[in-house]
Design a protein around this motif. Structure first.
Motif, PDB file in Angstrom:
ATOM      1  N   LEU A   1       3.712   6.136  -5.640  1.00 10.57           N
ATOM      2  CA  LEU A   1       3.594   6.432  -7.069  1.00 10.57           C
ATOM      3  C   LEU A   1       2.928   7.779  -7.305  1.00 10.57           C
ATOM      4  CD1 LEU A   1       2.454   2.939  -8.397  1.00 10.57           C
ATOM      5  CD2 LEU A   1       4.706   3.973  -8.634  1.00 10.57           C
ATOM      6  N   GLY A   2       1.959   8.129  -6.441  1.00  9.30           N
ATOM      7  CA  GLY A   2       1.220   9.363  -6.643  1.00  9.30           C
ATOM      8  C   GLY A   2       1.896  10.594  -6.080  1.00  9.30           C
ATOM      9  N   VAL A   3       2.909  10.411  -5.240  1.00  8.28           N
ATOM     10  CA  VAL A   3       3.548  11.554  -4.605  1.00  8.28           C
ATOM     11  C   VAL A   3       5.000  11.706  -5.049  1.00  8.28           C
ATOM     12  CG1 VAL A   3       4.242  12.553  -2.406  1.00  8.28           C
ATOM     13  CG2 VAL A   3       2.028  11.435  -2.611  1.00  8.28           C
ATOM     14  N   SER A   4       5.730  10.612  -5.041  1.00 10.83           N
ATOM     15  CA  SER A   4       7.179  10.692  -5.245  1.00 10.83           C
ATOM     16  C   SER A   4       7.605  10.589  -6.704  1.00 10.83           C
ATOM     17  CB  SER A   4       7.864   9.574  -4.443  1.00 10.83           C
ATOM     18  OG  SER A   4       7.550   9.684  -3.078  1.00 10.83           O
ATOM     19  N   TYR A   5       6.795  10.002  -7.560  1.00 15.65           N
ATOM     20  CA  TYR A   5       7.243   9.706  -8.921  1.00 15.65           C
ATOM     21  C   TYR A   5       6.473  10.451 -10.003  1.00 15.65           C
ATOM     22  CZ  TYR A   5      10.099   6.078  -6.866  1.00 15.65           C
ATOM     23  OH  TYR A   5      11.044   5.408  -6.121  1.00 15.65           O
TER      24      TYR A   5
ATOM     25  N   ALA B   1       0.830  -1.206   0.000  1.00 16.67           N
ATOM     26  CA  ALA B   1       0.000   0.000   0.000  1.00 16.67           C
ATOM     27  C   ALA B   1       0.866   1.258   0.000  1.00 16.67           C
ATOM     28  CB  ALA B   1      -0.927  -0.005   1.213  1.00 16.67           C
ATOM     29  N   LEU B   2       1.926   1.241   0.798  1.00 16.99           N
ATOM     30  CA  LEU B   2       2.831   2.386   0.831  1.00 16.99           C
ATOM     31  C   LEU B   2       3.546   2.563  -0.513  1.00 16.99           C
ATOM     32  CD1 LEU B   2       4.425   1.957   4.375  1.00 16.99           C
ATOM     33  CD2 LEU B   2       2.890   3.786   3.654  1.00 16.99           C
TER      34      LEU B   2
ATOM     35  N   VAL C   1      -4.397   6.666 -10.354  1.00 18.52           N
ATOM     36  CA  VAL C   1      -4.174   7.342 -11.636  1.00 18.52           C
ATOM     37  C   VAL C   1      -2.746   7.123 -12.109  1.00 18.52           C
ATOM     38  CG1 VAL C   1      -4.027   9.584 -12.784  1.00 18.52           C
ATOM     39  CG2 VAL C   1      -5.964   9.076 -11.284  1.00 18.52           C
ATOM     40  N   MET C   2      -1.776   7.211 -11.200  1.00 23.96           N
ATOM     41  CA  MET C   2      -0.390   7.021 -11.597  1.00 23.96           C
ATOM     42  C   MET C   2      -0.092   5.566 -11.939  1.00 23.96           C
ATOM     43  SD  MET C   2       0.770   9.991 -11.802  1.00 23.96           S
ATOM     44  CE  MET C   2       2.477   9.611 -12.176  1.00 23.96           C
TER      45      MET C   2
ATOM     46  N   GLU D   1      -6.050  15.948   0.760  1.00 23.57           N
ATOM     47  CA  GLU D   1      -6.349  14.697   1.447  1.00 23.57           C
ATOM     48  C   GLU D   1      -7.313  13.831   0.630  1.00 23.57           C
ATOM     49  OE1 GLU D   1      -7.771  13.117   5.857  1.00 23.57           O
ATOM     50  OE2 GLU D   1      -7.963  15.230   5.319  1.00 23.57           O
ATOM     51  N   THR D   2      -8.373  14.464   0.094  1.00 20.10           N
ATOM     52  CA  THR D   2      -9.356  13.705  -0.672  1.00 20.10           C
ATOM     53  C   THR D   2      -8.841  13.386  -2.067  1.00 20.10           C
ATOM     54  OG1 THR D   2     -11.152  14.761   0.539  1.00 20.10           O
ATOM     55  CG2 THR D   2     -11.715  13.693  -1.541  1.00 20.10           C
ATOM     56  N   VAL D   3      -8.303  14.434  -2.744  1.00 22.76           N
ATOM     57  CA  VAL D   3      -7.790  14.221  -4.092  1.00 22.76           C
ATOM     58  C   VAL D   3      -6.639  13.229  -4.085  1.00 22.76           C
ATOM     59  CG1 VAL D   3      -6.800  15.356  -6.116  1.00 22.76           C
ATOM     60  CG2 VAL D   3      -8.486  16.551  -4.708  1.00 22.76           C
ATOM     61  N   GLY D   4      -5.842  13.264  -3.003  1.00 23.83           N
ATOM     62  CA  GLY D   4      -4.674  12.397  -2.914  1.00 23.83           C
ATOM     63  C   GLY D   4      -5.008  10.926  -2.967  1.00 23.83           C
TER      64      GLY D   4
END
Length: 682
Positions: free
Chosen positions: A72-76, A66-67, A229-230, A220-223
């Motif tokens: 993928l959505g934050v770091s890459y 999960a992490l 998506v990524m 928080e919600t969009v995240g």
């Protein structure tokens, strides 16, 4: 260190404490016994790091997955959207390189080895080991070296300047990344039809305005949708890449580094120039390192080697294959021309979503870096809003948000196309990556105690890759690359001026504080000073002398409260300090207490909550009715007193006047504050 602080833990995001209202209540419920036991423990970074590694290793497989998906959505997002423009710029940029078969194979070989050597080897295998309790990024790296300590070596000043300037360089990329990535995605509409050509810039600006406008609401919600998506984006990259490779499997031969060497032998100076475009494939490496604290090292590595790296390589090789194979493909938009005609518009929509996510991650990174700079005393205090009670990394900095929006829109209007933006992109990041390598050398020597015969060759090997990329990017400066450099110089000037100004201010205040605290306590015990009911809390520095505010209070009011707290807020060189380790209290007698409230550089201080925690240590007073005494210095720039240059003193005075007030920064109720004004000549 005793700066204006903040915090974070070296554990993954889900295991970190959060300074939410819920946590504030939890802080008050910590038992006195547990607090005293934990405060008595050593608080060395090594101890926290060891604890963090154990916690990260204890994560179960499902949680680790999960992490990894969340990363993928934050770091890459940044490096994941590079295929939109990186290969294109190798042929369309300043090098004017002809897209011949041998050149395409040579470029693909350079891309492959850039991703392997820079991101996979340097960052994934080595630099991510240099984490400050799990937190990555330039300032976290500097904090790990701790150049502020009194016994720091002779290179401490240089290391601090390098780290601060490296952080300043990243602000240019914070502006350029949304501009180039969103522009590249929207320009895909031109592949299908020329109808949209006049509207590319307005559409890009509209997307950017919408992106910055929603920052105050938090992510928080969009995240929650970023990861899925990524995942779809990277799967699409891989699928399109396989589709292209099937038409020309021979491109896989580019894995052989001989093709990269032959490319330089064949193209000479042009081969060196094109490195500035090849570098675009690794520009997200530094952002990935900075975001590591959100998830932990292992999830970051799993996401990279498990999905991101294979997807990127497949897509770059697929683009190269279609260029060689023909099929109507050209070097103008090789990414979009890799897709079948029916998939073009859906691909533009997906690419736009991916670039928005990449931009969001960069903006969040800018907010996070700014908070670190504020807490480490490199920038003046400013308004920081926590937008999520769950995720400490989700903060909002209004001033920075609107400045970034104006700068990003200005870049889109000024450069007009993503190709022109590529001229400016990469200069700051290549410099920052080189600085990271230099700082990592000192980490190897001072923290890991590696022998010189291991640390030096490894560092030279990394520099052998970093410096050619840096040199090639320097050629962009006359054509737009000046922008990130100018931005870095401006930000560095602000940071260094604020840091030096605060040092001078402390020195001037110490000059006016001759009475040692123990002498004051002796006078308090022997003199007939009137004591009144209530509690007085003096926010002071860490100096051992008697606070000037306390002396002024006694001089003017001739009375002293029954309970007196001399409270100092300290920032440690670790990201987060647990609530149970927050306070250190020294009973000086006569109802006077010396209190140190300790925070990490990723935490926002909350003085009322810290004061309420004092009750757990047996301090019996009504904290809700306490009076806070805060000093307010009016800076008088002058060239009569040794200090900074006059223009820097005026700049520091301006920054000081416009900084957020201590009542807001420390969350002190303004209706219970008494301020003492001080005039200080610098």
């Amino acid at each position: 260190m005793t700066h204006d602080p903040s915090d974070q833990d070296d554990t993954p995001r889900e295991n970190a404490e959060h300074e939410s209202e819920e946590e504030q209540q939890n802080e008050q419920n910590v038992s006195k016994k547990n607090e005293q036991e934990q405060i008595a423990q050593a608080h060395s970074p090594e101890k926290h790091a060891e604890s963090s590694e154990k916690e990260e290793k204890s994560i179960g497989p499902r949680r680790l997955l999960a992490l990894s998906l969340g990363a993928l959505g934050v770091s890459y997002g940044d490096i994941g959207t590079s295929p939109l423009y990186a290969l294109r710029e190798c042929f369309k940029g300043s090098s004017h390189l002809a897209p011949t078969d041998v050149n395409i194979i040579g470029i693909l070989s350079l891309i492959f080895w850039a991703l392997i050597l820079v991101v996979s080897t340097k960052y994934m295998m080595f630099v991510t080991r240099a984490n400050n309790n799990g937190e990555g990024g330039m300032l976290a790296l500097v904090a790990l070296l701790n150049p502020w300590r009194r016994d720091a070596g002779r290179y401490s000043g240089l290391l601090l300047k390098l780290g601060v300037f490296g952080s300043a360089l990243l602000y240019g990329s914070f502006m350029l990344t949304p501009a180039i990535s969103v522009s590249s995605a929207v320009e895909g509409l031109n592949v299908a039809t020329s109808i949209f050509k006049p509207y590319v810039i307005p559409i890009t600006i509209a997307i950017l305005i919408g992106l910055f406008a929603i920052q105050s609401r938090g992510t928080e919600t969009v995240g929650k949708f970023f990861g899925p998506v990524m995942i779809l984006w990277f799967v699409t990259l891989a699928t399109l890449g396989i589709y292209g490779i099937v038409h020309e499997p021979g491109v896989l031969a580019a894995i052989n580094p001989e093709h990269a060497v032959a490319f330089f032998v064949r193209n000479h100076w042009t081969g060196f120039v094109v490195l500035g475009a090849v570098f675009l494939v690794v520009t997200g490496g530094e952002a990935m390192y900075a975001d590591m604290g959100h998830f932990g090292r292992r999830p970051i590595q799993i996401a990279w080697f498990g999905l991101v790296l294979p997807a990127l390589l497949l897509n770059y090789y697929g683009q190269g294959a279609m260029l060689i194979h023909g099929q109507g493909a050209s070097a103008n938009q090789p990414f979009y021309e890799l897709a079948p005609g029916w998939a073009l518009y859906p691909l533009v929509v997906l690419a736009t979503a991916a670039t928005v996510i990449a931009s969001q991650a960069v903006i969040s990174g800018a907010f996070s870096l700014t908070r670190q700079a504020v807490q480490l005393g490199q920038l003046p205090p400013m308004r920081l809003f926590q937008t999520s009670s769950e995720e400490y990394g989700q903060i909002y900095v209004p001033t920075l948000n609107w400045l970034l929006m104006l700068a990003t829109i200005g870049l889109v209007l000024g450069f007009r196309t993503s190709t022109n933006l590529a001229w400016a992109y990469g200069v700051g990041i290549s410099f920052a990556m080189t600085i990271t390598t230099c700082l990592a050398f000192f980490i190897m020597r001072e923290r890991w105690k590696w022998p010189l015969w291991i640390a030096l060759p490894l560092t030279l090997g990394f520099l052998a890759v970093d410096l050619p990329f840096f040199g090639a990017n320097m050629l962009k400066i006359p054509h737009g690359g000046w922008f990130p450099v100018a931005t870095a110089i401006l930000v560095y000037t602000l940071m260094s001026t604020w840091w030096r100004g605060r040092q001078l201010l402390r020195e001037r205040l110490v000059e006016d504080e001759p009475l040692p605290l123990d002498e004051f306590m002796h006078e308090l015990a022997t003199d007939d000073i009137v004591r009144v009911k209530g509690t007085a809390i003096f926010l002071t520095g860490s100096d051992a002398g008697t606070p000037p505010m306390l002396l002024h209070h006694l001089e003017h009011n001739q009375v002293l409260h029954e309970h007196v707290l001399l409270l100092t807020v300290q920032t440690e060189d670790v990201p987060r300090i647990p609530a149970a380790d927050r306070l250190e209290i020294d009973d000086l007698g006569q109802g006077v207490y010396r209190v140190f409230a300790r925070y990490g550089f990723m935490q926002n201080p909350n003085v009322p909550v810290a004061v309420r925690l004092c009750e757990q240590f047996g301090l019996d007073f009504d904290t809700d009715k306490a009076t806070y005494y805060i000093g307010r210095a009016t800076i008088i720039p002058t060239d009569e007193v040794p200090g900074m240059m006059l223009w820097r003193e005026k700049l520091f005075a301006f920054m000081s006047r416009n900084a957020i007030q201590p009542t807001s920064y420390y969350r002190v109720p303004p209706d219970r504050v008494i301020e003492f004004g001080l005039r200080v000549e610098l």
